[in-house]
Structures are given as structure tokens and as C-alpha cells.
Scaffold this motif. Structure first.
Motif, mmCIF file in Angstrom:
data_model
loop_
_atom_site.group_PDB
_atom_site.id
_atom_site.type_symbol
_atom_site.label_atom_id
_atom_site.label_comp_id
_atom_site.label_asym_id
_atom_site.label_seq_id
_atom_site.Cartn_x
_atom_site.Cartn_y
_atom_site.Cartn_z
ATOM 1 N N SER A 51 0.843 -1.181 0.000
ATOM 2 C CA SER A 51 0.000 0.000 0.000
ATOM 3 C C SER A 51 0.888 1.243 0.000
ATOM 4 O O SER A 51 1.693 1.434 0.907
ATOM 5 C CB SER A 51 -0.893 -0.015 1.245
ATOM 6 N N ASP A 52 0.758 2.060 -1.038
ATOM 7 C CA ASP A 52 1.446 3.352 -1.099
ATOM 8 C C ASP A 52 0.441 4.386 -0.609
ATOM 9 O O ASP A 52 -0.698 4.429 -1.093
ATOM 10 C CB ASP A 52 1.866 3.685 -2.533
ATOM 11 N N GLU A 53 0.867 5.228 0.339
ATOM 12 C CA GLU A 53 -0.065 6.178 0.924
ATOM 13 C C GLU A 53 0.550 7.561 1.057
ATOM 14 O O GLU A 53 1.760 7.702 1.119
ATOM 15 C CB GLU A 53 -0.542 5.677 2.295
ATOM 16 N N ARG A 54 -0.330 8.535 1.120
ATOM 17 C CA ARG A 54 0.061 9.927 1.316
ATOM 18 C C ARG A 54 -0.790 10.474 2.460
ATOM 19 O O ARG A 54 -2.001 10.547 2.365
ATOM 20 C CB ARG A 54 -0.208 10.717 0.041
ATOM 21 N N ARG A 55 -0.129 10.817 3.566
ATOM 22 C CA ARG A 55 -0.836 11.346 4.733
ATOM 23 C C ARG A 55 0.044 12.389 5.416
ATOM 24 O O ARG A 55 1.252 12.245 5.465
ATOM 25 C CB ARG A 55 -1.156 10.249 5.734
ATOM 26 N N LEU B 277 -9.716 -1.576 0.505
ATOM 27 C CA LEU B 277 -9.682 -2.318 -0.751
ATOM 28 C C LEU B 277 -11.035 -2.859 -1.196
ATOM 29 O O LEU B 277 -11.128 -3.506 -2.237
ATOM 30 C CB LEU B 277 -8.705 -3.499 -0.616
ATOM 31 N N ASN B 278 -12.069 -2.634 -0.372
ATOM 32 C CA ASN B 278 -13.383 -3.214 -0.644
ATOM 33 C C ASN B 278 -13.248 -4.717 -0.869
ATOM 34 O O ASN B 278 -13.754 -5.272 -1.842
ATOM 35 C CB ASN B 278 -14.043 -2.528 -1.847
ATOM 36 N N LEU B 279 -12.517 -5.361 0.035
ATOM 37 C CA LEU B 279 -12.139 -6.756 -0.134
ATOM 38 C C LEU B 279 -12.439 -7.554 1.131
ATOM 39 O O LEU B 279 -12.065 -7.153 2.232
ATOM 40 C CB LEU B 279 -10.633 -6.825 -0.442
ATOM 41 N N LYS B 280 -13.122 -8.672 0.955
ATOM 42 C CA LYS B 280 -13.388 -9.591 2.062
ATOM 43 C C LYS B 280 -12.185 -10.534 2.187
ATOM 44 O O LYS B 280 -11.739 -11.106 1.195
ATOM 45 C CB LYS B 280 -14.652 -10.412 1.812
ATOM 46 N N ILE B 281 -11.678 -10.652 3.418
ATOM 47 C CA ILE B 281 -10.511 -11.503 3.633
ATOM 48 C C ILE B 281 -10.779 -12.544 4.710
ATOM 49 O O ILE B 281 -11.701 -12.413 5.516
ATOM 50 C CB ILE B 281 -9.263 -10.685 4.050
ATOM 51 N N GLU B 282 -9.934 -13.558 4.702
ATOM 52 C CA GLU B 282 -9.851 -14.555 5.764
ATOM 53 C C GLU B 282 -8.512 -14.311 6.451
ATOM 54 O O GLU B 282 -7.484 -14.187 5.783
ATOM 55 C CB GLU B 282 -9.897 -15.949 5.155
ATOM 56 N N VAL B 283 -8.531 -14.201 7.770
ATOM 57 C CA VAL B 283 -7.299 -13.972 8.527
ATOM 58 C C VAL B 283 -6.698 -15.323 8.875
ATOM 59 O O VAL B 283 -7.355 -16.188 9.439
ATOM 60 C CB VAL B 283 -7.572 -13.147 9.797
ATOM 61 N N ASP C 26 -6.390 13.276 -6.506
ATOM 62 C CA ASP C 26 -6.895 13.498 -5.148
ATOM 63 C C ASP C 26 -6.899 12.244 -4.264
ATOM 64 O O ASP C 26 -7.424 12.272 -3.161
ATOM 65 C CB ASP C 26 -8.300 14.119 -5.155
ATOM 66 N N ALA C 27 -6.368 11.135 -4.741
ATOM 67 C CA ALA C 27 -6.321 9.908 -3.930
ATOM 68 C C ALA C 27 -5.172 9.992 -2.922
ATOM 69 O O ALA C 27 -4.177 10.693 -3.148
ATOM 70 C CB ALA C 27 -6.140 8.693 -4.824
ATOM 71 N N ILE C 28 -5.329 9.304 -1.818
ATOM 72 C CA ILE C 28 -4.274 9.262 -0.799
ATOM 73 C C ILE C 28 -3.692 7.859 -0.651
ATOM 74 O O ILE C 28 -2.806 7.630 0.157
ATOM 75 C CB ILE C 28 -4.788 9.757 0.568
ATOM 76 N N GLU C 29 -4.191 6.924 -1.474
ATOM 77 C CA GLU C 29 -3.782 5.544 -1.347
ATOM 78 C C GLU C 29 -3.801 4.851 -2.704
ATOM 79 O O GLU C 29 -4.700 5.099 -3.513
ATOM 80 C CB GLU C 29 -4.798 4.855 -0.427
ATOM 81 N N ALA C 30 -2.816 4.005 -2.939
ATOM 82 C CA ALA C 30 -2.770 3.171 -4.140
ATOM 83 C C ALA C 30 -2.123 1.848 -3.741
ATOM 84 O O ALA C 30 -1.340 1.786 -2.790
ATOM 85 C CB ALA C 30 -1.959 3.846 -5.245
ATOM 86 N N HIS C 31 -2.441 0.791 -4.477
ATOM 87 C CA HIS C 31 -1.916 -0.532 -4.136
ATOM 88 C C HIS C 31 -1.189 -1.130 -5.332
ATOM 89 O O HIS C 31 -1.509 -0.832 -6.484
ATOM 90 C CB HIS C 31 -3.067 -1.440 -3.691
ATOM 91 N N ARG C 32 -0.235 -1.980 -5.015
ATOM 92 C CA ARG C 32 0.522 -2.658 -6.073
ATOM 93 C C ARG C 32 1.071 -3.981 -5.540
ATOM 94 O O ARG C 32 1.253 -4.161 -4.347
ATOM 95 C CB ARG C 32 1.652 -1.782 -6.601
ATOM 96 N N TRP C 33 1.326 -4.886 -6.465
ATOM 97 C CA TRP C 33 1.929 -6.177 -6.140
ATOM 98 C C TRP C 33 3.441 -6.071 -6.306
ATOM 99 O O TRP C 33 3.915 -5.413 -7.226
ATOM 100 C CB TRP C 33 1.401 -7.278 -7.065
#
Length: 152
Positions: free
Chosen positions: A21-25, A56-62, A110-117
């Protein structure tokens, strides 16, 4: 001094890539693993499930616990806070639904977050900003395939 508890998920796809997760805060740009801060009255795994849903609007299993901070780390954002980070392996049935970019800090307007593999083979600790995340990268590099195979 206050404790700031952070919970992060290590999501590895079938190409042996880990999600970053790349973020700007607060005027800073940084790269970390997906996750965030524990809220009062919230369980640790519930926090991680909420963070993946929000970010991420993503359902996960921990899955299996990977690491719990074992050294002192002052917060990069509040010098009066001590960071305690908890890392779990996570899984999802829909990793292809994650909107990702190929370049670091490739934010939409205007986004503060982006994701990458990032390939586990090519990741280095310097790819992440914070010392605790860097330690986790070293653990992932040292662990090899047997660590990933036994994470659930």
C-alpha cells in the motif's frame, strides 16, 4: 506516552507477489503493508477485516500470525506514541478484484492511497518505509516457500 496498535495483512497471490500500500498522509508519502489502527472496542482480527474492507473493498480470511513487534518503535507521526504492530497472513478468493498499479505512488487524482503487487523474489526491505515493515520483509525473504504454504 500512548500505545498505538496497528494490524497488517500479508496477502500473497498465486504469482508469489505480496500486496503493498502506497499512501500519502500528513504531507508524507510512504509504503507499507495494507492495514491500519486498532479502534477502541475492536478485536485485532476484526480490525484487519475492517481495514481491508475500507481500503480495498475486499473480504478476507485472517490466517496465521506472522509477527508481533518485539522492539521499541516510536511513531513516525506522533513522537509521544509507541507503535505495536501485528502482522497476519490473509487470504481472499478474489485477489484479481484489487485495483492495483505497477508504479510506486501512482495515485489517481486526489487519492491518498494506491496498491501494487511486488514479487517476493525481488522485494527488499528498502521497498517499505517503516522499520517494523522492513523487519517483516526480511522475515518473508528468510522464510521461503514453506512459510507461505503453511499460512492457513
Amino acid at each position: 506516552m500512548a500505545f498505538n496498535i496497528r494490524v497488517y495483512g500479508i496477502l500473497i497471490n498465486d504469482k508469489q507477489e505480496v500486496l503493498l500500500s502506497d499512501e500519502r498522509r500528513v504531507g508524507k508519502e510512504f509504503t507499507k503493508f495494507p492495514g491500519g489502527g486498532l479502534e477502541l472496542g475492536e478485536g485485532i482480527k476484526d480490525c484487519l477485516i475492517r481495514e481491508f474492507d475500507e481500503e480495498l473493498n475486499l473480504k478476507i480470511e485472517v490466517g496465521e500470525l506472522l509477527y508481533l513487534t518485539d522492539f521499541y518503535q516510536k511513531s513516525a507521526f506522533n513522537e509521544d506514541d509507541q507503535i505495536i504492530s501485528i502482522y497476519y497472513f490473509v487470504n481472499t478468493i478474489e485477489p484479481q478484484s484489487i485495483k492495483t498499479n505497477s508504479l510506486p505512488f501512482d495515485f489517481e487524482k486526489d487519492a491518498i492511497e494506491a496498491h501494487r503487487w511486488k514479487s517476493l523474489k525481488n522485494i527488499v526491505k528498502e521497498d517499505l518505509t517503516f522499520p517494523i515493515d522492513q523487519k517483516v520483509v526480511e522475515m518473508l525473504k528468510r522464510g521461503g516457500n514453506e512459510v507461505y504454504a503453511n499460512r492457513f
